[in-house]
Design an enzyme around this catalytic site. Structure first.
Site, PDB file in Angstrom:
ATOM      1  N   ASN A  39      -7.687   8.693  28.564  1.00 25.50           N
ATOM      2  CA  ASN A  39      -8.383   7.231  28.427  1.00 25.50           C
ATOM      3  C   ASN A  39      -8.012   6.364  29.814  1.00 25.50           C
ATOM      4  O   ASN A  39      -8.631   5.513  30.014  1.00 25.50           O
ATOM      5  CB  ASN A  39      -8.137   6.710  27.188  1.00 25.50           C
ATOM      6  CG  ASN A  39      -8.903   7.035  26.013  1.00 25.50           C
ATOM      7  OD1 ASN A  39      -9.627   8.117  25.993  1.00 25.50           O
ATOM      8  ND2 ASN A  39      -8.334   6.695  25.085  1.00 25.50           N
TER       9      ASN A  39
ATOM     10  N   ARG B 186     -19.720   9.131  28.302  1.00 23.26           N
ATOM     11  CA  ARG B 186     -20.228   7.751  28.196  1.00 23.26           C
ATOM     12  C   ARG B 186     -19.676   7.272  29.674  1.00 23.26           C
ATOM     13  O   ARG B 186     -19.740   5.938  29.822  1.00 23.26           O
ATOM     14  CB  ARG B 186     -19.814   7.194  27.241  1.00 23.26           C
ATOM     15  CG  ARG B 186     -20.326   7.465  25.744  1.00 23.26           C
ATOM     16  CD  ARG B 186     -19.872   6.690  24.625  1.00 23.26           C
ATOM     17  NE  ARG B 186     -20.373   5.346  24.798  1.00 23.26           N
ATOM     18  CZ  ARG B 186     -21.310   4.785  24.395  1.00 23.26           C
ATOM     19  NH1 ARG B 186     -22.510   5.385  24.135  1.00 23.26           N
ATOM     20  NH2 ARG B 186     -21.472   3.361  24.774  1.00 23.26           N
TER      21      ARG B 186
ATOM     22  N   CYS C 219     -18.538  10.985  21.736  1.00 24.76           N
ATOM     23  CA  CYS C 219     -18.442  11.323  20.323  1.00 24.76           C
ATOM     24  C   CYS C 219     -19.385  10.655  19.571  1.00 24.76           C
ATOM     25  O   CYS C 219     -19.369   9.321  19.693  1.00 24.76           O
ATOM     26  CB  CYS C 219     -16.957  11.475  20.170  1.00 24.76           C
ATOM     27  SG  CYS C 219     -15.832  12.737  20.958  1.00 24.76           S
TER      28      CYS C 219
END
Length: 482
Positions: free
Chosen positions: A56, A129, A153
């Site tokens: 992340n 994304r 997801c």
């Protein structure tokens, strides 16, 4: 103070259509599927693995390289699909991405940033994304950007309404076309003030990547302050940005006209570390996770110990004369005896991370009593429990806010609380992975269950877990590709 913007997880007063988890594969689909892992369960995981830079963070740091006028160097990147996706997206926008001088290092040279065609972007964008975060940097570098439909997801609707509204606040115009969104900034981007109704990580990243070179000062209230956000701020500060993190989730960004490249080693992946910890607990094993850091996992470690798991933190020791040094990490193990039930709710940092709950729930199926998990971050993240029930677990999900304070999903008819009754004896089953984190929980369940399971769609796990099959082998798991 500016006007609060639309909640990035909801569409205002519009209805949200619940996401449906995949139905079981029929016989023909099973016959045609080779993306499957055969798992022979019932063996405790034992051994040592290593985690690299946080998923992340690393993809966002790669995007940040677009803003510099000189090359950036990023180290300790995991070999996961998301990194390859962003590498491809940077490549089609003219960024030269090459391997660095050590394993897991990349050099990103943005000297020749250029526009990419719709077809070029679509080759990569469907599986991630991340393209929405290209908007701010591309508007600064080129004056325009294109964003196709986004993937990611399926854990509940995650519209980009906030991202678009934030970009408009900075001065961007958005033209919606059938193939996607075309953005431009005819008068440049300018600092602004606004508040988030919910401290969204993606929304905060969007503001940071856009505000650092916007003219003037940007003030963001109710910002996310996750460790990965702080690490992204460190990256941007190394590039020459001026960013102040105040108390009460307020971030102030003073725009600068120019940024340069960076050299950065990211924080380790606390999600992967916790996933392996939960796997050790569920299989009654003992796993040492090299690279895991205590500071970013304190909330998880408290719950892990409350459930009955044990851990030991090993501090890193730098190399010295006649001493090669030692990499730090955390050892996780099941001490024997019964696990204890707990009540927890997910929340933004410093709360219990939403990505920690799916792997831990598998371990909670082995705890005596009733455990309660109240999911407050994503409204559709408990559908994976159906597969666990098919394996013998006893999990009920409810629309009520159980075990904690009322949350924003409580009045919206979402099943977002789970009650896990245990201990339950898990047995093998055929499983279909619905999303990344639920997929790893299915894998843990198959490892903990008696018998042989077939887990379909396991390549999705490669999005966030580096070499997970090799790591399973290192831990003594009996898995194979048919």
């Amino acid at each position: 103070m500016g006007v609060p913007v639309t909640d990035p997880y909801h569409r205002g007063s519009q209805d949200i259509q619940p996401h449906r988890y995949p139905a079981p594969l029929d016989a023909l689909e099973v016959a045609l599927t080779d993306d499957v892992l055969v798992v022979h369960g019932g063996t405790p995981l034992e051994g040592r693995i290593r985690v690299r830079g946080a998923k992340n963070l690393v993809s966002k740091a790669m995007v940040a390289a677009l803003l510099g006028d000189s090359p950036s160097r990023l180290y300790d990147l995991p070999k996961i699909r998301d990194v390859e996706v962003v590498r491809g997206l940077l490549g089609v926008h003219g960024v030269k991405v090459t391997d660095g001088d050590e394993d897991g290092a990349l050099v990103l040279d943005p000297a020749n940033v250029e526009s990419a065609s719709t077809d070029q972007i679509n080759v990569h964008a469907g599986s991630s994304r991340i393209p929405i975060l290209f908007c701010g940097p591309l508007l600064h570098r080129l004056g325009h950007a294109f964003i196709p439909d986004l993937g990611g997801c399926h854990i509940g609707p995650r519209p980009i309404d906030f991202h678009l509204q934030a970009l408009r606040e900075f001065g961007a115009t958005v033209d919606k076309q059938p193939e996607g969104l075309h953005l431009s900034a005819p008068n440049g981007l300018h600092g602004t003030k606004f508040a988030l109704p919910y401290p969204s990580v993606g929304a905060t990243e969007q503001v940071l990547l856009t505000a650092v070179m916007a003219e003037g000062v940007t003030e963001l209230r109710n910002a996310a302050v996750e460790p990965e956000i702080v690490d992204l701020i460190c990256v941007l500060q190394k590039m020459g940005a001026i960013i102040k993190v105040h108390t009460d989730r307020v971030i102030e960004i003073q725009g600068v006209p120019k940024l340069h490249g960076y050299s950065h080693r990211p924080i380790p992946d606390r999600i992967e570390a916790a996933s392996w910890a939960a796997a050790a607990l569920a299989t009654r094993g003992h796993v040492e996770v090299l690279g895991a850091e205590q500071a970013d996992m304190m909330t998880f470690l408290n719950i892990f110990r409350s459930v009955g798991g044990e851990y030991e933190v090993t501090d890193a020791r730098p190399p010295r004369l006649n001493d090669p040094g030692q990499e730090g990490g955390i050892r996780f193990w099941h001490p024997g005896g019964e696990l204890k039930s707990v009540a927890l709710e997910t929340d933004v940092h410093p709360g219990f991370m939403t990505d920690w709950q799916q792997p831990l729930v598998v371990a909670l199926t082995q705890a005596r009593g009733l455990s309660i998990v109240h999911e407050t971050v994503y409204e559709q993240r408990l559908g994976y429990t159906e597969a666990l029930n098919s394996m013998g677990a006893n999990i009920q999900i409810y629309r009520d806010c159980l075990g904690g304070t009322p949350c924003r999903f409580g009045r919206r008819d979402f099943k977002h609380s789970a009650v896990i009754a245990g201990p339950s004896k898990l047995h093998a089953a055929d499983l279909v992975i619905p999303d990344l984190r639920a997929g790893f929980s299915h894998l843990i369940a198959a490892l903990a269950a008696e018998g042989t399971s077939r887990v379909y769609g396991v390549d999705l796990i490669n999005r966030g877990y580096e070499d997970f099959e090799a790591k399973l082998a290192d831990l003594g798991a009996h898995v194979e590709r048919p």
